[in-house]
Structures are given as C-alpha cells and as structure tokens.
Write a protein that holds these residues in place. Structure first.
Motif, PDB file in Angstrom:
ATOM      1  N   ASN A 141      36.300  33.022  39.457  1.00 46.01           N
ATOM      2  CA  ASN A 141      37.496  33.340  40.256  1.00 46.01           C
ATOM      3  C   ASN A 141      38.072  32.081  40.906  1.00 46.01           C
ATOM      4  O   ASN A 141      38.394  32.068  42.103  1.00 46.01           O
ATOM      5  CB  ASN A 141      37.187  34.417  41.297  1.00 46.01           C
ATOM      6  N   ASP A 142      38.166  31.029  40.103  1.00 41.47           N
ATOM      7  CA  ASP A 142      38.761  29.746  40.486  1.00 41.47           C
ATOM      8  C   ASP A 142      37.945  28.946  41.494  1.00 41.47           C
ATOM      9  O   ASP A 142      38.402  27.903  41.978  1.00 41.47           O
ATOM     10  CB  ASP A 142      40.191  29.938  41.026  1.00 41.47           C
ATOM     11  N   ARG A 178      37.072  39.982  37.676  1.00 43.23           N
ATOM     12  CA  ARG A 178      36.550  38.629  37.493  1.00 43.23           C
ATOM     13  C   ARG A 178      37.426  37.757  36.594  1.00 43.23           C
ATOM     14  O   ARG A 178      37.967  38.225  35.595  1.00 43.23           O
ATOM     15  CB  ARG A 178      35.143  38.696  36.887  1.00 43.23           C
ATOM     16  N   LYS A 179      37.494  36.510  36.967  1.00 42.10           N
ATOM     17  CA  LYS A 179      38.050  35.458  36.117  1.00 42.10           C
ATOM     18  C   LYS A 179      36.946  34.420  35.964  1.00 42.10           C
ATOM     19  O   LYS A 179      36.538  33.779  36.930  1.00 42.10           O
ATOM     20  CB  LYS A 179      39.284  34.829  36.765  1.00 42.10           C
ATOM     21  N   ILE A 180      36.434  34.270  34.747  1.00 42.34           N
ATOM     22  CA  ILE A 180      35.328  33.355  34.488  1.00 42.34           C
ATOM     23  C   ILE A 180      35.853  32.177  33.664  1.00 42.34           C
ATOM     24  O   ILE A 180      36.367  32.371  32.555  1.00 42.34           O
ATOM     25  CB  ILE A 180      34.176  34.051  33.723  1.00 42.34           C
ATOM     26  N   THR A 181      35.734  30.986  34.182  1.00 38.93           N
ATOM     27  CA  THR A 181      36.175  29.787  33.481  1.00 38.93           C
ATOM     28  C   THR A 181      34.966  29.134  32.826  1.00 38.93           C
ATOM     29  O   THR A 181      33.981  28.808  33.497  1.00 38.93           O
ATOM     30  CB  THR A 181      36.848  28.796  34.450  1.00 38.93           C
ATOM     31  N   LYS A 189      38.316  27.309  28.986  1.00 41.43           N
ATOM     32  CA  LYS A 189      39.095  28.532  28.783  1.00 41.43           C
ATOM     33  C   LYS A 189      38.743  29.562  29.850  1.00 41.43           C
ATOM     34  O   LYS A 189      37.597  29.648  30.293  1.00 41.43           O
ATOM     35  CB  LYS A 189      38.804  29.108  27.387  1.00 41.43           C
ATOM     36  N   ASP A 190      39.744  30.354  30.263  1.00 38.31           N
ATOM     37  CA  ASP A 190      39.536  31.442  31.215  1.00 38.31           C
ATOM     38  C   ASP A 190      39.292  32.753  30.479  1.00 38.31           C
ATOM     39  O   ASP A 190      39.955  33.048  29.483  1.00 38.31           O
ATOM     40  CB  ASP A 190      40.761  31.604  32.122  1.00 38.31           C
ATOM     41  N   TYR A 192      38.537  37.109  31.151  1.00 35.88           N
ATOM     42  CA  TYR A 192      38.745  38.188  32.116  1.00 35.88           C
ATOM     43  C   TYR A 192      37.937  39.417  31.676  1.00 35.88           C
ATOM     44  O   TYR A 192      38.480  40.348  31.069  1.00 35.88           O
ATOM     45  CB  TYR A 192      40.230  38.518  32.216  1.00 35.88           C
TER      46      TYR A 192
END
Length: 413
Positions: A141-142, A178-181, A189-190, A192
């Motif tokens: 999440n950034d 969730r945003k997983i980088t 890459k991101d 979701y």
C-alpha cells in the motif's frame, strides 16, 4: 425456538461488545492475559523473548485504553511479541490483521535482507492477479516494506520475527484493499489481490471432501473442516469409492485452521491394519509447575476396510496445525510419501483461554508436539520438496500435484 435462542444470544453478544469497561477491568484482564501466557506458552526458550521485561510497556498502553477495540489493539501488539502464527486473539476489529495462514493468500520470508514471496495460495486473489513465488516485495500500500512491517514487529528482531511481520503486512486487514508492489523479472509492478473483492474474508468450500478420478490413481482433497466430526463419514464415503485404485493422492493444502484429534485419528485409521504411534506430546505448564517433565505418545488404531496401497500426501504452507499432525503421522507410520513445500510450521497444540471481564478469548501454544522420530513437528519437511518457483505467471497447472502424479506413475511401473 432455536431462532429465538439464536437471536437472544446474538443480542447478548452485541450488548457485551458495546459495554463500557472500567480502567480497572481492562487492567485485570491484561494481568490475566499476561500471566496466562507467562505460565503456559511453551516456546519462550527457542524464541528468545524477554517476556517479563515487556510487561510494563504494554501495561502502560492499557492505562490509556478507553474502548474494547482499543484494548484489542494493545493485546494484538503484545501477541506480536511471540511472532507465532499459532497464537492469537479470538476477537478482532476491522483493522485487525487477517489470520495467517487461514486467511492468507501469500507466504513470504526474508532471505537475508530481501523480502521474498515464497508461495502463493492456489485459487485466491494473489494468484489470480499474477503474483508468483520468487518475486521480491518492494512496498505494501505504497509503504516501503521495511516500514510496512514495523507495526507488527516486536522487540525481538530476527529473521523469523521479521518474516512473521512481513506475512501480516502482505495479507492485510478486513477493510483495506491491498496494493502490493513487487520486483518481477520484467521490472517493478503493482498488484491488486483484492480487486475482485475481499475473497480472504469470504472463504467457503462447496464440499468437505472433494475427489476426482486420475485413471489408476485416485485424488482426494480434504478441505478446511478438520474441526468437524461430520467430516469423518464424508471422508469414509469418498475413500470407499477409491478402494480399487492402485494409489491415492490426499491433498491437505486447504486445511490451515486446525481441528481435533478424533478427526485426525479417523482419517489415519483408514490406512493401517495395526496400531501405530503417531505423535509425541510434551505439556510444558506441568513441567514448569512441578519440575517434572510430562510427555506421552498418542496411538492411532486401525478402522474397518483399510486402504493399504501407496499413498501420497500433498502439503504446503496452508497445511496447518492438526493437518501437520496428520502429515507427520502418515510419514512416521511409513504409510505415505509427503510431497510439497514447507508446511505452515505452526507451533505445538493450542489451548484456549478467556479474560474474566471483557470475555475476549485467546489461544496460545501449550503442548510441544513431535514426529515419532523426535523431530519437532514445526521443523518437519516433505520427503520430496517441490520448487514452486518453477511455475511462471499464466502457465496454470499445479506443480505439486504434477510431481505427485509423476512419482506414483514411476512407483506403479
């Protein structure tokens, strides 16, 4: 009548949750919580936690609590000090972390300083959006990963506690998508994993036991119902249809939540024709109180119509608790070959307790458990390890199942 009783119980439960407690009551519950763990948790020695020295830190936090949810948050932070996925509260809030491995779709660990996805649960959000084992975690999440794990990292900092915190960070809470980088072969890459909804909060299975015909072999998947005795006749019924198969594959990869030994012994008893020892226990609390070690080995007895031909057990990080006990029992009785990845490695057998005022329940590991050869259950590894990083995005298939089928084909030649 049942509906009326259920409604009454629900209203009572809601009323209890809404009740305001005094500072004194929170302190009493915290004291009970802390002392219970101090007297019963059986893995302090191997985890190198200075539990008594941490009491003042959390006691001061309890002094500032004004709500039940606030109290739960303090208890959760205290539980993180154990960095043990087999220990936790039986109450949560929307911002509580999802249970690992039960409500997780990724397993991750630190390899040196590098946080890496080591396995992805089949059929859930992480797999669906293309996350695969071997990818490096950059942010959640950034928030850069080294910062993202800090809320879940206790005072004991080592590779295992950092990996514990990493898994909590990755698998999220009950309200935040969730945003997983990740660092992939193609670059940063991101991903979701919750883009199709909060799938991990709504896990359900069509059947307790599933099966399919694989020609000479049969396949049986046991789903996450090892706590329910109703699984026993379901399993028996499915197994009875497979008695003519030359070999069986039993898939234990969706059994993360534990269960009871009656179900375990019922399953195991269908694959033996004489009694076997299957798991060793040690009760730490009694040893702490008396200075006398107490240990015993549990026996499984044969049941009617046993299947005595070759068996393979499929296991991975979602093979947890009693399922790990079943897996090590098959191995210890030499009745199956275990194929897969590292298991959930949940520590020991849990006992449940409840705080006197808030009625918040919690589970902690109180019995140490062992393979019959003396190996701690949480250190058991499959006989045949499968490298899941060989499966690339979009390839589909199931490398663990394919490995089992190849193994049995060679065995049946």
């Amino acid at each position: 009548m049942k509906k009326i009783l259920l409604a009454a119980l629900l209203l009572s439960s809601i009323s209890a949750f809404a009740q305001n407690f005094t500072s004194k009551q929170y302190k009493e519950d915290f004291t009970y919580f802390w002392n219970t763990i101090d007297s019963n948790y059986c893995y302090f020695e191997k985890r190198h936690i200075e539990w008594p020295k941490l009491r003042d830190i959390y006691s001061k936090q309890v002094d500032t609590v004004t709500s039940r949810n606030g109290f739960i948050a303090v208890l959760e932070r205290a539980m993180y000090e154990l960095y043990d996925h087999h220990c936790g509260l039986r109450a949560n809030t929307k911002t509580s972390r999802r249970l690992v491995p039960t409500s997780a779709d990724m397993w991750a660990e630190f390899s040196g300083d590098k946080p890496v996805i080591t396995e992805v649960r089949k059929g859930y959000g992480a797999e669906k959006v293309g996350i695969v084992a071997g990818m490096e975690v950059i942010a959640v999440n950034d928030v850069p990963v080294k910062e993202a794990i800090l809320p879940f990292l206790g005072h004991t900092v080592n590779a295992e506690s950092k990996s514990f915190a990493l898994r909590l960070a990755l698998n999220g809470d009950h309200e935040t998508k969730r945003k997983i980088t990740l660092k992939t072969a193609a670059g940063i890459k991101d991903f979701y994993p919750d883009q199709d909804g909060m799938l991990l909060d709504n896990i359900h299975f069509a059947e307790m036991v599933e099966s399919k015909d694989l020609g000479e072999m049969g396949y049986i998947r046991i789903n996450n119902f090892l706590y329910d005795n109703a699984l026993i006749p379901k399993f028996d019924s499915v197994l009875n249809t497979m008695m003519d198969k030359k070999a069986l594959i039993i898939d234990m990869r969706e059994t993360a939540s534990g269960g009871n030994t009656a179900v375990a012994r019922a399953i195991l008893g269908r694959f033996i024709d004489k009694e076997h020892f299957y798991q060793k226990h040690e009760l730490y609390a009694e040893e702490l109180e008396t200075g006398i070690k107490r240990s015993w080995v549990e026996i499984v007895s044969p049941r009617k119509n046993p299947y005595l031909k070759p068996v393979v057990i499929l296991a991975d990080h979602w093979t947890g608790s009693i399922s790990e006990g079943i897996t090590i029992a098959f191995d210890g009785m030499r009745r199956a070959t275990v194929i897969g990845t590292q298991l959930a490695r949940l520590n020991g057998a849990v006992y449940s307790f409840e705080m006197p005022n808030t009625k918040i329940g919690f589970n902690i590991s109180e019995e140490r458990l062992y393979h019959v050869n003396g190996t701690p259950r949480e250190l058991f590894n499959p006989s045949i390890a499968v490298d899941v990083t060989k499966q690339r995005p979009g390839e589909g298939g199931d490398v663990i199942l394919n490995s089992a089928m190849d193994f049995l084909k060679n065995k049946l030649k």
